[in-house]
Structure formats: C-alpha cells, structure tokens
Design a protein around this motif. Sequence first.
Motif, short mmCIF file in Angstrom:
data_model
loop_
_atom_site.label_atom_id
_atom_site.label_comp_id
_atom_site.label_asym_id
_atom_site.label_seq_id
_atom_site.Cartn_x
_atom_site.Cartn_y
_atom_site.Cartn_z
N SER A 74 0.76 -0.79 -0.17
CA SER A 74 0.36 0.46 0.33
C SER A 74 1.06 1.29 0.16
N PRO A 75 0.41 2.28 -0.23
CA PRO A 75 1.29 3.26 -0.83
C PRO A 75 0.92 4.14 0.50
N ILE A 76 2.38 5.14 0.82
CA ILE A 76 2.32 6.03 2.66
C ILE A 76 1.37 7.17 1.91
N GLN A 77 0.81 7.11 3.01
CA GLN A 77 -0.13 8.61 3.29
C GLN A 77 0.19 9.35 4.23
N PHE A 78 0.08 10.63 3.57
CA PHE A 78 0.45 11.57 3.81
C PHE A 78 -0.75 12.13 5.12
N GLY A 79 -1.81 12.16 4.71
CA GLY A 79 -3.13 12.99 5.31
C GLY A 79 -3.21 14.50 5.32
N PHE A 80 -2.84 14.98 4.02
CA PHE A 80 -3.19 16.36 3.63
C PHE A 80 -4.36 16.52 3.57
N GLU A 81 -5.07 15.79 3.08
CA GLU A 81 -6.46 16.41 2.77
C GLU A 81 -7.60 16.29 4.18
N GLU A 82 -6.88 16.22 5.52
CA GLU A 82 -7.03 15.91 6.13
C GLU A 82 -7.27 17.14 6.85
N LEU A 83 -6.11 17.95 6.88
CA LEU A 83 -6.63 19.62 6.74
C LEU A 83 -8.03 19.81 6.76
N ALA A 84 -9.06 19.80 6.05
CA ALA A 84 -9.80 19.84 5.58
C ALA A 84 -10.22 19.80 6.74
N THR A 85 -10.85 19.34 7.69
CA THR A 85 -11.22 19.25 8.87
C THR A 85 -10.70 19.22 9.83
N PRO A 86 -9.71 19.96 10.75
CA PRO A 86 -8.51 20.14 11.72
C PRO A 86 -9.10 19.94 13.49
N ILE A 87 -10.76 19.52 13.14
CA ILE A 87 -10.91 19.53 14.71
C ILE A 87 -10.17 18.27 15.04
N PRO A 88 -10.13 17.01 14.58
CA PRO A 88 -9.40 15.77 15.61
C PRO A 88 -8.14 15.92 15.55
N ILE A 89 -7.02 16.44 14.57
CA ILE A 89 -6.03 16.77 14.81
C ILE A 89 -6.33 17.97 15.30
N VAL A 90 -6.31 18.76 16.39
CA VAL A 90 -6.63 19.26 17.54
C VAL A 90 -6.81 18.85 18.38
N ILE A 91 -7.06 17.53 18.51
CA ILE A 91 -8.02 17.14 20.05
C ILE A 91 -6.64 15.65 19.57
N ALA A 92 -6.10 15.69 18.25
CA ALA A 92 -5.00 15.08 19.12
C ALA A 92 -3.37 15.25 19.30
N ILE A 93 -3.14 16.79 19.45
CA ILE A 93 -2.24 17.45 19.76
C ILE A 93 -2.38 17.52 21.30
N ALA A 94 -3.23 17.31 21.95
CA ALA A 94 -4.38 18.00 23.29
C ALA A 94 -3.65 16.36 24.12
N ILE A 95 -3.65 15.23 23.23
CA ILE A 95 -3.80 13.80 23.84
C ILE A 95 -3.00 13.14 24.02
N SER A 96 -1.47 13.94 22.40
CA SER A 96 -0.55 13.55 23.19
C SER A 96 0.54 14.26 23.47
N PHE A 97 0.14 15.27 24.04
CA PHE A 97 1.06 16.43 24.99
C PHE A 97 1.72 15.69 26.13
N VAL A 98 0.94 14.77 26.62
CA VAL A 98 2.05 13.92 27.78
C VAL A 98 3.56 13.54 27.46
N SER A 99 3.76 13.21 26.64
CA SER A 99 4.57 12.25 25.21
C SER A 99 5.51 12.74 25.31
N PHE A 100 5.54 14.15 25.23
CA PHE A 100 6.73 14.84 24.67
C PHE A 100 7.12 16.36 25.71
N GLN A 101 7.08 15.24 27.01
CA GLN A 101 7.74 16.42 28.03
C GLN A 101 9.17 15.83 29.19
N GLY A 102 10.32 14.80 27.75
CA GLY A 102 11.15 14.59 27.86
C GLY A 102 11.74 15.38 28.10
#
Length: 473
Positions: free
Chosen positions: A189-217
């Motif tokens: 299967s081809p590699i997918q970059f998801g640029f089309e997902e920018l049309a609906t940014p809310i899931p991306i914003v929620i994912a940013i909030a969810i992943s917050f804890v992983s960037f405290q190292g």
Amino acid sequence: MSEQKLGLIGAMSISVGGMIGGGVYAVLGVVVLQAGAASWLAFTGACLISMGASYSYIKLNQISGKKGGSVTQIEAFTGRSTLAGMIGWTLLFGYVGAMAMYAFAFGGFTVELLHAAGLSEAESVFAIPIQPLISVGAIALFVGLVTAGTQVTGWVETALAATKTVIILGFGIWGFAYGFGTFGFDPVSPIQFGFEELATPIPIVIAIAISFVSFQGWQLLVYDQESIRNPERTVPIAIYASILLTIILDGMIAILVFSYASIDQIVANPEVAVAFAAETFIGPVGFFIIAVSALLSTGSAILGTLFSSAHFAKGMIRAGLLPDRAGNTDVGGAPPRTTVILGVLTAVLVLIGGLEGIISFGSLMFMVVFGAMSFLAFQQRHRDDVNPIPPLVGLIGSFGAFPILIWNMYTNEPAVFVTVVVTAVAVFAVESLYFGRETIWAGVEQSGRGLADFAADRQANTDPGSAEEASND
C-alpha cells in the motif's frame, strides 16, 4: 545521570529517550485513531508547543540566574512558595502519569512478545489481567535499579537510549524505502501523508491535546543540570535539538503506522501499533525487533523519569514543599523512600486506569505546568533578550489544549472522563490541603478555643452556686 558528567550527546539521549518512549511506543496508536493519516501533524503541533514551553524554561533560568525547573523559577519570580509547591506537586503527579503510560506500554509489548513466541496465550493469572501485572513488575524492577545507585542507573539508561534510537531510526528509513519502492521493494500500500485531513482540523487539534504528555522528556535536563557539563550552553542546545529530532522520528513512525497497520489492530492494541506496522513490511522478525526496542524504550523512559522525579522530589523535601517523611534528603542520590512512593503511585495508576485515561491524566498535568511557565516567561517580554512569540505559543497551546481534552473525554469517552477528572480533583484537593494545612490548623485551634470558651461559659451559667446567687439577686 551517572557520576561522570554528561556531554551534549548524552544529554540529548536522555531527552530523546523520554519523548520517543512516550510518542512512538505509548501514545502513537491512540493519536492515530483520532487524527488518522494526519497524526504526524498532531505530533508536530504538540512538539512546537513543547518547544515554546522549553524556550520559557531556558529563558527563565537565564534571567533568574538560578538553575532549575518550575518550582525554582516560580518561587524566584513570584516569591510565592505555596504556588511553587503546588506546581511542583502537579509536576510530580504528571511524572507519575508519564511513568504509568510507559509501564502500560511495556506490559502490552511484553504480552504480545509472549504470544508471538508461543510462550503464553494466557490473558490473566488467577483472574487478574496479565498486562497490568507485568507493568507493575516492571515498575518494581526500575524502582530497585534507582535505589541501587546513580552509577547503575546512568549506565543502564545510556545503553537503552542509544539502542532504541538506532532501531527506531533504522525502522523509519526502511519503512520509507519500502513505501516508495526503493531497492526493488514492492509495497502493499502507498504511504499516506494525510494532507486532505487539514480540511477537518478538529481531530488533529484533539490529537495534539492527547499527545501532550509524550513531549515532556526534555524537562529531565532542566532538573539534571548539575550532572551536565557546561549546562548554560549544553542544556539549551540539547533540548532544542532533541525536540527537532523527535519531530522527525515521531512524524516518520506515525506515517508508517497509519499506512501499514490495520485499524482493527490499532483499536485492539493501540500501544503495540508500531510493531504491527513493522510486521507488514519486514515480517515476524520486524515485529520482534520493534517489540524488543519498545521494551528498551519504555523501560529507559520509566528509569530516567523515575530517577529525575525522585531527585526533583528530594529538592522539594529540602525546601519544605513535601513532608519530611517522604524521604531522607541526607542520602546521596535518589532517596529510596521517595523512589518507592513514586513507584507505588505509578503502580496504582496503572491498575485503576486504562491507556486513554493514563495519557489524558498525564497530559492535563503537564498542560498546567507548561502553561504556567510560559505565562511567567511571557511576562518578561519587555526584556530585550526575550522573544515573546515562543512563550505565547506555549501559553496558548497549553491552556488552549486543556479544555479541548476535557471536552473530548466528556463527549466521546465518558468513563475515561470520570476517572481522569476524579483523579485530577483528588490530586488538587490533596495539594490544597497540604499547603493550606497551617491555615486549616489555625482555624481548628481557633474553633477549639471558641468551643472551650463556650463550654466554660455554659458551665458557669449552670453552676449551682451561680444559680443561687442569681436567685438571691
């Protein structure tokens, strides 16, 4: 982290190790389920917010002339030890959440390895799920390593960090070579970059909030400055470079996981998603290599975070911001009692919370701390050497992500919402009780004196002699 001071590469390995352990091997599957092919954009957004917060930490250190993290800087700039102490407690519980997240992933990969090797198909022991048992066992192991001494801790941490970074980088390069058909590969299967997902940014914003804890190292470097050579120069370079490297590594792996792991696999075992992706284009050997790398990664993340948080707690005990009974500050290295307490709290969180709940709890704690430090640095924007943009990014990103994560849990994960909110409220209640104990005790004593005076007056009014005198009058 050993007695020999760390240089730039050693400092970066600690910082990157904590962030990869959280991003690739613990949070990734949950983020992919939320943001889909645009998961790499969510990780990048969270990293940029983290970069703004890290700039704030570095500038506050430079301005105050004091080496240290949130507690040191808040007390230096506000003079309010109670506020500094409450932020310190919040940070400690954030570290507990991060360690629980690493331990949960450690247990998940161990179970999958046992199943893949045909050593065990059991899902429970005596009706107790096997994964949390393994996670708690891992916590106990690393508590033992930390209490064994800093030299043992430093050697193990360095070895684990170097190994996992090489493996995950090689996996990323191989995955992209496979996806683009390099070296004669025929991708399924081809590699997918998801640029089309920018049309609906809310899931991306929620994912940013969810992943917050992983960037405290990277915060570990702020608290370990005494163990780093030339920290004034080394710490900023190591922090910025490690965040940029993490953006690249996490982004690569997020793209590969969405492209090659099935949604059913990710839903069933989100913490093992990267191993499923490796199995698609490398085969069972790839699954095994990534799973072993995950054990090294999450293990080193537990070890490094436990070591640094125990030292951080030691400083808080010395400052009177934690009870003296929490640990002996006269000992060299991490206080054993403090280390055990942190380990027990981590084990409890693993046992009572699922992966989503643990991630959300840790993210909320770090949002509060990162937001507070960014606000403090933004207040210093009048200084010529302070650029207001990075602290503003950290401020808006941290405090903006907080209600987004709460809203997402409330609407989509009500059970997780209840668990996280109850746990967070309990944490803040304990903090408030501890730091308000003198005021509360003074109120109790005052109430006690008032009751004693009332009782004395009542006794005097009902005394037979007093009654007789009153009748004679």
